[in-house]
Design a protein around this motif. Structure first.
Motif, PDB file in Angstrom:
ATOM      1  N   THR A   1     163.405  -3.192  62.216  1.00  0.00           N
ATOM      2  CA  THR A   1     163.331  -2.826  60.676  1.00  0.00           C
ATOM      3  C   THR A   1     164.708  -2.902  59.883  1.00  0.00           C
ATOM      4  O   THR A   1     164.945  -2.448  58.885  1.00  0.00           O
ATOM      5  N   ALA A   2     165.807  -3.252  60.627  1.00  0.00           N
ATOM      6  CA  ALA A   2     166.959  -3.506  60.264  1.00  0.00           C
ATOM      7  C   ALA A   2     167.025  -4.449  58.960  1.00  0.00           C
ATOM      8  O   ALA A   2     168.207  -4.458  58.114  1.00  0.00           O
ATOM      9  N   MET A   3     166.295  -5.257  58.709  1.00  0.00           N
ATOM     10  CA  MET A   3     166.171  -6.695  57.644  1.00  0.00           C
ATOM     11  C   MET A   3     165.367  -5.951  56.513  1.00  0.00           C
ATOM     12  O   MET A   3     164.769  -4.906  56.349  1.00  0.00           O
ATOM     13  N   THR A   4     165.980  -6.451  55.400  1.00  0.00           N
ATOM     14  CA  THR A   4     165.539  -6.028  53.945  1.00  0.00           C
ATOM     15  C   THR A   4     164.015  -6.447  53.949  1.00  0.00           C
ATOM     16  O   THR A   4     163.312  -5.895  53.132  1.00  0.00           O
ATOM     17  N   SER A   5     163.501  -7.463  54.733  1.00  0.00           N
ATOM     18  CA  SER A   5     162.105  -7.715  54.628  1.00  0.00           C
ATOM     19  C   SER A   5     161.648  -8.740  55.879  1.00  0.00           C
ATOM     20  O   SER A   5     162.641  -8.843  56.653  1.00  0.00           O
TER      21      SER A   5
ATOM     22  N   LYS B   1     170.922  -5.326  65.690  1.00  0.00           N
ATOM     23  CA  LYS B   1     169.941  -5.442  66.494  1.00  0.00           C
ATOM     24  C   LYS B   1     168.649  -6.131  65.599  1.00  0.00           C
ATOM     25  O   LYS B   1     168.064  -5.297  64.680  1.00  0.00           O
ATOM     26  N   ILE B   2     168.098  -7.270  65.777  1.00  0.00           N
ATOM     27  CA  ILE B   2     167.082  -7.761  64.559  1.00  0.00           C
ATOM     28  C   ILE B   2     165.710  -7.724  65.431  1.00  0.00           C
ATOM     29  O   ILE B   2     164.593  -7.884  64.713  1.00  0.00           O
ATOM     30  N   ALA B   3     165.738  -7.846  66.747  1.00  0.00           N
ATOM     31  CA  ALA B   3     164.355  -8.068  67.559  1.00  0.00           C
ATOM     32  C   ALA B   3     164.664  -7.442  68.679  1.00  0.00           C
ATOM     33  O   ALA B   3     165.711  -7.314  69.275  1.00  0.00           O
ATOM     34  N   ASP B   4     163.682  -7.388  69.656  1.00  0.00           N
ATOM     35  CA  ASP B   4     163.579  -6.859  71.072  1.00  0.00           C
ATOM     36  C   ASP B   4     162.548  -8.057  71.481  1.00  0.00           C
ATOM     37  O   ASP B   4     161.566  -8.528  71.013  1.00  0.00           O
TER      38      ASP B   4
END
Length: 350
Positions: free
Chosen positions: A139-143, A193-196
């Motif tokens: 959820t670090a990104m704005t969308s 961190k943008i993804a796992d």
């Protein structure tokens, strides 16, 4: 087999008559049904060999992709070998794509023996069964990010998670997968961190299900700093090779339309472009040297395909090209590949 069964077997063979039709779907589904009776804990491989076009039963390649994809999820790998120049490469390639196996073209008796031997090598070297990659954005990104799997691998969404079916992996194999993630805005500078990524697979030797999770991090920097960054040479090389595969697909369409010169010219232009790109990569370490070698090897292969399009008949050329396209768009490692695809038509399997 007991001796008393041999007379009955010989009679059954003598009583067999060809019907003049090829029902690939019936044969494939029968093979799957037989495999379900085995229940092999380490997974199974179904090898479909065909020398003819499907002219009865299911004939839509999408059907074969869907069935083989579902079977792969149940640890059944599907590989295919096309014999001669009269088979339907579209269906056989669709089966291999969905089933996570290899699609091989055997234009001669020797190549048929080599293709079957390569499948045996795959079985002996297989170490991982039904590897699956799961990518879950944070959820670090704005969308929500735009995510694209560049290889032609079966994938789907499970909630917010992208699930990619990687297939089986082999001892000593170095296979690369490229996922393009278009990032929306990120509020703060620094490591984020943008993804796992989670990789699940069956370890064949240990007969054990393994799960490995790792983060995907980016370092968010000001625009002027980002402008001076240099793309990773290995990733760049792999993207260039994947982009070059579209030329093979278009060349196959041109060959089937009788446009031999156009197909050969397209491939020659693609090979020349790869060599130009390779000349722009400075060799500073082992990784950059490896990326350069990868691009040059692909350029060599495409040039060979261009010569094949010029010198061989349309059916042979399109099948050789489809085999190469299938392998490279799915990052399949290859074994026992013929070194010289330019063969006399008298040697073809009929």
């Amino acid at each position: 087999m007991a001796d008393h069964q041999l007379p009955a077997l010989r009679k059954a063979i003598r009583d067999m008559h060809t019907g003049g039709s090829t029902d690939i779907s019936a044969g494939y589904l029968l093979g799957l049904r037989e495999l379900t009776r085995v229940h092999a804990t380490g997974g199974s491989t179904l090898l479909l060999i065909s020398d003819g076009h499907a002219n009865s039963g299911e004939q839509d390649p999408k059907f074969f992709t869907e069935v083989s994809t579902k079977s792969a999820a149940d640890k059944v790998t599907t590989s295919t070998i096309g014999l001669g120049t009269g088979y339907d490469e579209t269906i056989l390639e669709a089966l291999a794509q969905g089933g996570g196996g290899a699609h091989r073209f055997a234009g001669t008796i020797d190549e048929a023996v080599g293709a079957i031997a390569a499948e045996v090598d795959d079985l002996l070297d297989k170490t991982i069964v039904n590897a699956v990659l799961r990518l879950t954005p944070t959820t670090a990104m704005t969308s929500a990010p735009a995510i694209e799997v560049l290889q032609r691998l079966p994938y789907w969404k499970d909630g917010e998670t992208y699930v990619v079916q990687l297939g089986d992996l082999y001892s000593g194999e170095n296979r690369r997968f490229v996922i393009n993630i278009e990032l929306p805005g990120i509020a703060a500078l620094g490591l984020c961190k943008i993804a796992d990524i989670t990789i699940e697979y069956l370890d064949l030797a240990a007969r054990q299900e393994i799960t490995v999770t790792m983060p995907v991090n980016v370092n968010v920097v000001p625009g002027d700093v980002a402008a001076g960054r240099i793309s990773d040479p290995i990733v760049r090389a792999e993207r260039l090779i994947l982009e070059a595969q579209s030329a093979k697909s278009l060349a196959v369409d041109e060959l089937r339309s009788g446009k031999t010169k156009e197909a050969s010219s397209r491939l020659q232009g693609t090979a020349a472009n790869l060599r130009r790109e390779a000349s722009l990569i400075p060799v500073t370490d082992e990784r950059s040297a490896e990326s350069l070698a990868i691009i040059r090897a692909e350029a060599d292969e495409i040039e060979t395909l261009a010569q094949t399009a010029q010198n061989e008949d349309i059916f042979y050329s399109s099948k050789r090209m489809t085999e190469s396209y299938s392998r490279k768009t799915r990052s399949r490692n290859v074994r026992n590949e013929p070194t010289d695809p330019s063969l006399n038509t008298d040697d073809y399997l009929n």
